[in-house]
Design a protein around this motif. Structure first.
Motif, PDB file in Angstrom:
ATOM      1  N   GLY A  59       0.819  -1.212   0.000  1.00  0.00           N
ATOM      2  CA  GLY A  59       0.000   0.000   0.000  1.00  0.00           C
ATOM      3  C   GLY A  59       0.848   1.254   0.000  1.00  0.00           C
ATOM      4  N   ARG A  60       1.889   1.256   0.809  1.00  0.00           N
ATOM      5  CA  ARG A  60       2.807   2.416   0.851  1.00  0.00           C
ATOM      6  C   ARG A  60       3.503   2.593  -0.498  1.00  0.00           C
ATOM      7  NH1 ARG A  60       4.115   7.100   1.343  1.00  0.00           N
ATOM      8  NH2 ARG A  60       6.185   7.638   2.036  1.00  0.00           N
ATOM      9  N   LEU A  61       3.947   1.491  -1.084  1.00  0.00           N
ATOM     10  CA  LEU A  61       4.613   1.554  -2.388  1.00  0.00           C
ATOM     11  C   LEU A  61       3.673   2.055  -3.473  1.00  0.00           C
ATOM     12  CD1 LEU A  61       6.596  -1.752  -2.136  1.00  0.00           C
ATOM     13  CD2 LEU A  61       7.601   0.520  -2.467  1.00  0.00           C
ATOM     14  N   ALA A  62       2.429   1.624  -3.429  1.00  0.00           N
ATOM     15  CA  ALA A  62       1.446   2.080  -4.416  1.00  0.00           C
ATOM     16  C   ALA A  62       1.299   3.599  -4.334  1.00  0.00           C
ATOM     17  CB  ALA A  62       0.102   1.385  -4.186  1.00  0.00           C
ATOM     18  N   GLN A  63       1.295   4.136  -3.117  1.00  0.00           N
ATOM     19  CA  GLN A  63       1.216   5.589  -2.928  1.00  0.00           C
ATOM     20  C   GLN A  63       2.448   6.289  -3.474  1.00  0.00           C
ATOM     21  OE1 GLN A  63       0.734   6.010   1.353  1.00  0.00           O
ATOM     22  NE2 GLN A  63      -1.091   7.237   0.967  1.00  0.00           N
ATOM     23  N   VAL A  64       3.607   5.804  -3.099  1.00  0.00           N
ATOM     24  CA  VAL A  64       4.872   6.437  -3.485  1.00  0.00           C
ATOM     25  C   VAL A  64       5.082   6.390  -4.990  1.00  0.00           C
ATOM     26  CG1 VAL A  64       7.392   6.214  -3.340  1.00  0.00           C
ATOM     27  CG2 VAL A  64       6.013   6.059  -1.267  1.00  0.00           C
ATOM     28  N   ARG A  65       4.824   5.221  -5.589  1.00  0.00           N
ATOM     29  CA  ARG A  65       5.110   5.032  -7.008  1.00  0.00           C
ATOM     30  C   ARG A  65       3.932   5.362  -7.907  1.00  0.00           C
ATOM     31  NH1 ARG A  65       6.073   0.038  -8.501  1.00  0.00           N
ATOM     32  NH2 ARG A  65       6.750   0.884 -10.471  1.00  0.00           N
ATOM     33  N   LYS A  66       2.773   5.645  -7.326  1.00  0.00           N
ATOM     34  CA  LYS A  66       1.560   5.970  -8.095  1.00  0.00           C
ATOM     35  C   LYS A  66       1.176   4.812  -9.008  1.00  0.00           C
ATOM     36  CE  LYS A  66       2.094  10.127  -6.397  1.00  0.00           C
ATOM     37  NZ  LYS A  66       2.569   9.939  -5.028  1.00  0.00           N
ATOM     38  N   VAL A  67       1.133   3.604  -8.408  1.00  0.00           N
ATOM     39  CA  VAL A  67       0.783   2.386  -9.136  1.00  0.00           C
ATOM     40  C   VAL A  67      -0.279   1.634  -8.348  1.00  0.00           C
ATOM     41  CG1 VAL A  67       3.061   2.185 -10.239  1.00  0.00           C
ATOM     42  CG2 VAL A  67       2.636   1.044  -8.042  1.00  0.00           C
ATOM     43  N   THR A  68      -0.759   0.553  -8.916  1.00  0.00           N
ATOM     44  CA  THR A  68      -1.729  -0.297  -8.219  1.00  0.00           C
ATOM     45  C   THR A  68      -1.011  -1.127  -7.150  1.00  0.00           C
ATOM     46  OG1 THR A  68      -1.436  -2.176  -9.712  1.00  0.00           O
ATOM     47  CG2 THR A  68      -3.114  -0.506 -10.336  1.00  0.00           C
ATOM     48  N   GLY A  69      -1.806  -1.625  -6.219  1.00  0.00           N
ATOM     49  CA  GLY A  69      -1.262  -2.530  -5.214  1.00  0.00           C
ATOM     50  C   GLY A  69      -0.691  -3.787  -5.833  1.00  0.00           C
ATOM     51  N   GLU A  70      -1.324  -4.258  -6.919  1.00  0.00           N
ATOM     52  CA  GLU A  70      -0.822  -5.449  -7.619  1.00  0.00           C
ATOM     53  C   GLU A  70       0.567  -5.202  -8.188  1.00  0.00           C
ATOM     54  OE1 GLU A  70      -3.731  -6.513 -10.554  1.00  0.00           O
ATOM     55  OE2 GLU A  70      -5.289  -6.819  -9.053  1.00  0.00           O
ATOM     56  N   ASP A  71       0.771  -4.033  -8.780  1.00  0.00           N
ATOM     57  CA  ASP A  71       2.089  -3.691  -9.324  1.00  0.00           C
ATOM     58  C   ASP A  71       3.115  -3.627  -8.192  1.00  0.00           C
ATOM     59  OD1 ASP A  71       4.196  -1.389  -9.937  1.00  0.00           O
ATOM     60  OD2 ASP A  71       3.586  -2.232 -11.871  1.00  0.00           O
ATOM     61  N   ALA A  72       2.735  -3.009  -7.083  1.00  0.00           N
ATOM     62  CA  ALA A  72       3.644  -2.907  -5.940  1.00  0.00           C
ATOM     63  C   ALA A  72       4.037  -4.289  -5.428  1.00  0.00           C
ATOM     64  CB  ALA A  72       2.995  -2.077  -4.834  1.00  0.00           C
ATOM     65  N   ARG A  73       3.062  -5.169  -5.306  1.00  0.00           N
ATOM     66  CA  ARG A  73       3.348  -6.541  -4.850  1.00  0.00           C
ATOM     67  C   ARG A  73       4.269  -7.274  -5.841  1.00  0.00           C
ATOM     68  NH1 ARG A  73       0.222  -8.546  -0.602  1.00  0.00           N
ATOM     69  NH2 ARG A  73      -1.527  -7.199  -0.038  1.00  0.00           N
ATOM     70  N   ALA A  74       4.077  -7.023  -7.134  1.00  0.00           N
ATOM     71  CA  ALA A  74       4.931  -7.658  -8.140  1.00  0.00           C
ATOM     72  C   ALA A  74       6.385  -7.213  -7.975  1.00  0.00           C
ATOM     73  CB  ALA A  74       4.425  -7.339  -9.543  1.00  0.00           C
ATOM     74  N   ARG A  75       6.594  -5.941  -7.679  1.00  0.00           N
ATOM     75  CA  ARG A  75       7.961  -5.454  -7.493  1.00  0.00           C
ATOM     76  C   ARG A  75       8.579  -6.059  -6.230  1.00  0.00           C
ATOM     77  NH1 ARG A  75       5.693  -3.966 -11.381  1.00  0.00           N
ATOM     78  NH2 ARG A  75       6.448  -6.016 -11.871  1.00  0.00           N
ATOM     79  N   LEU A  76       7.774  -6.221  -5.177  1.00  0.00           N
ATOM     80  CA  LEU A  76       8.275  -6.872  -3.959  1.00  0.00           C
ATOM     81  C   LEU A  76       8.705  -8.305  -4.258  1.00  0.00           C
ATOM     82  CD1 LEU A  76       5.660  -5.618  -1.341  1.00  0.00           C
ATOM     83  CD2 LEU A  76       8.110  -5.080  -1.381  1.00  0.00           C
TER      84      LEU A  76
END
Length: 148
Positions: A59-76
């Protein structure tokens, strides 16, 4: 007033600056298998210090990177596959590995050297004014993104 070789303040100047800085970052990350999205993800995860579970960090990454939660989870997950992060339990806290901390330290040292060359010689008042302006623009852009 801007000279013939300088761009006036505006979206083109901000955009070209962003593109140039990202190109430099890509050069610093070349050959590592880590790109800009993963670099930002690694930095946010390290800053969290293992205090956030996978969902909260995504959720924090989605905010910072302006992406979806799914995209953030993929990067993790990509960083986990690279051995730079680990999820301590299914969906639990995300922590950097020793390799992740070392990689971040090495690249960050190069970024600091570059930063010194790019704006390290600028007066403190000038840097403060630039920071204030960019923070205002960022806050307004975030408000637009969150708008109706």
């Amino acid at each position: 007033m801007a000279s013939a070789t300088e761009l006036p303040f505006g979206t083109r100047l901000i955009g070209e600056t962003e593109k140039a800085l990202n190109a430099i970052l890509r050069r610093l990350l070349a050959g590592s298998g880590v790109g800009e999205p993963q670099w930002v993800t690694l930095n946010v995860a390290i800053a969290a210090g293992g205090a956030l579970d996978e969902g909260a960090l995504a959720g924090r990454l989605a905010q910072v990177r302006k992406v979806t939660g799914e995209d953030a989870r993929a990067r993790l997950r990509e960083l986990e596959e690279h051995g730079l992060l680990t999820v301590l339990a299914d969906g639990g806290p995300v922590v950097p590995t020793a390799a992740g901390l070392d990689f971040r330290r090495r690249v960050a040292a190069r970024v600091e050297e570059l930063t010194a060359r790019l704006w390290g010689d600028r007066p403190e008042a000038e840097l403060a004014a630039a920071g204030a302006l960019l923070n205002t623009v960022l806050a307004r852009a975030n408000k637009e993104l969150a708008g109706p």
